[in-house]
Every structure is written in C-alpha cells, then in structure tokens.
Write an enzyme that holds these catalytic residues in place. Sequence first.
Site, PDB file in Angstrom:
ATOM      1  N   HIS A   1      15.359  -9.193  35.253  1.00  0.00           N
ATOM      2  CA  HIS A   1      14.687  -7.959  34.846  1.00  0.00           C
ATOM      3  C   HIS A   1      14.963  -7.519  33.122  1.00  0.00           C
ATOM      4  CE1 HIS A   1      13.449  -3.746  35.506  1.00  0.00           C
ATOM      5  NE2 HIS A   1      13.954  -3.460  34.646  1.00  0.00           N
ATOM      6  N   GLU A   2      16.123  -8.015  32.817  1.00  0.00           N
ATOM      7  CA  GLU A   2      16.459  -7.271  31.214  1.00  0.00           C
ATOM      8  C   GLU A   2      15.960  -8.355  30.438  1.00  0.00           C
ATOM      9  OE1 GLU A   2      18.135  -4.141  32.902  1.00  0.00           O
ATOM     10  OE2 GLU A   2      17.258  -4.403  31.276  1.00  0.00           O
TER      11      GLU A   2
ATOM     12  N   HIS B   1      12.537  -7.559  29.597  1.00  0.00           N
ATOM     13  CA  HIS B   1      12.168  -6.555  28.649  1.00  0.00           C
ATOM     14  C   HIS B   1      12.160  -7.100  27.230  1.00  0.00           C
ATOM     15  CE1 HIS B   1      12.092  -2.659  30.874  1.00  0.00           C
ATOM     16  NE2 HIS B   1      13.352  -3.049  31.427  1.00  0.00           N
TER      17      HIS B   1
ATOM     18  N   GLN C   1      14.374  -0.904  24.812  1.00  0.00           N
ATOM     19  CA  GLN C   1      14.091   0.304  25.875  1.00  0.00           C
ATOM     20  C   GLN C   1      14.975   1.517  25.057  1.00  0.00           C
ATOM     21  OE1 GLN C   1      16.029  -1.500  29.693  1.00  0.00           O
ATOM     22  NE2 GLN C   1      14.574   0.242  30.166  1.00  0.00           N
TER      23      GLN C   1
ATOM     24  N   CYS D   1      12.975   0.988  36.922  1.00  0.00           N
ATOM     25  CA  CYS D   1      13.243   0.795  35.494  1.00  0.00           C
ATOM     26  C   CYS D   1      13.186   1.945  34.820  1.00  0.00           C
ATOM     27  CB  CYS D   1      11.807   0.005  35.094  1.00  0.00           C
ATOM     28  SG  CYS D   1      11.949  -0.412  33.251  1.00  0.00           S
ATOM     29  N   LEU D   2      14.336   2.177  33.756  1.00  0.00           N
ATOM     30  CA  LEU D   2      14.526   3.402  33.191  1.00  0.00           C
ATOM     31  C   LEU D   2      13.463   3.672  32.196  1.00  0.00           C
ATOM     32  CD1 LEU D   2      18.209   2.484  31.736  1.00  0.00           C
ATOM     33  CD2 LEU D   2      17.473   3.847  34.036  1.00  0.00           C
TER      34      LEU D   2
ATOM     35  N   GLY E   1      21.266  -1.856  34.340  1.00  0.00           N
ATOM     36  CA  GLY E   1      21.018  -2.697  33.251  1.00  0.00           C
ATOM     37  C   GLY E   1      20.257  -1.967  32.176  1.00  0.00           C
TER      38      GLY E   1
END
Length: 159
Positions: free
Chosen positions: A145-146, A149, A55, A103-104, A50
């Site tokens: 999660h997204e 963000h 991000q 997480c990225l 994702g």
Amino acid sequence: MSPILPVAQRGEEILKLKAAQVADIEFNSEWLQQLAAAMYATMSERSGVGIAAPQVYISKRLIIVASRPNPRYPDAPEMDAVVMVNPEILDFSQETCFGEEGCLSVPNERGQVERAQVVKVRYQTLKGKVVETVYEGFPARIVQHEVDHLDGILFVERI
Ligand code: K2U
Ligand code: ZN
C-alpha cells in the site's frame, strides 16, 4: 516534539506523482530524521499503520510501516515501526489474498484489495544501510500500500 503534518487528500496532484529517490547526501541528515519523525507523529495521531512521504506533501521515496492489531486485523502482528528509504519490492509471491484497506488520504472509504501474501523488500535505513527483508500477511499488505503511494497509486485504483 514532532509536528503533525497536513495530509494530502485524494485528487491532489502530489499523490499522483512518482516520488523521487532520496539522495545519498540526505542520509544521516537532521532533515531526513525530522521528516521521518513528523511522518510517524502524523501517522500515529491518525491511528494509521503506515504512511508515505507524498501523503505529507514530500515527493520522496520514504515510507513507514507499523503494523499493530486493529479492529479490522485483530491478529495483525505488533511490530516496531520500520522507516524504509528508497524501498523496492524485489519479489511478490504468486499467492495473493484479499483484505480490507483504508487510507489517510481517502477518508471514509474502505475496500477489499488483492495483494501478494508475501513480499521481499530491499530498502535503506535513515543511515543508509541496505536491508533486505521478507514480510507476509498484514505487514506485507502495508508495504504494498505504501510503495504504491510512492508510485502515485491509491488503493481505490486497485478495487
Ligand atoms: O497509507 C496510508 O494511508 C495508511 C493506511 C495504511 C493501510 C495499509 C494497508 C491496509 C490498511 C491501512 C492507514 O493505516 S488507514 C487506517 C487503517 C488502519 C488499519 C486497517 C485499516 C485502515
Ligand atoms: Zn494510503
């Protein structure tokens, strides 16, 4: 060929903002299509499941959800990547589950996060069509999660 974009890291202000709605005029645009393609290329290059626009330093409400089996979730469903514009979680199930997240934007950290087992999501496609879908399990986790963000929340704040 879509560019691989730089990914914002924990502590950078862009990740703390509440992202702006994508405006009607942006739908069906080359711009939005290219942003989604670049996000997908960036996510794939980092083996993500994702990614959210903030991000890659774009504070707009656009996410990609792309569950697939991985070492931590070997039985995760293989799904076609879904681009969600202006996603809204309409309903969180009472039932929750714990699962490992990464997480990225937070490299080298993993943690158990409690999430709703099932979520009902309303979003628009890149063409502006309104879709309502129910996700459960790992895909539901990615959605939560997204969307976090987009509201300036990192998973480490939920541990
Ligand atoms: O938003 C991101 O930083 C992408 C995350 C998405 C994710 C959401 C929920 C649970 C795990 C990850 C990346 O995909 S982090 C890489 C990854 C992939 C599979 C499982 C765990 C971590
Ligand atoms: Zn993340």
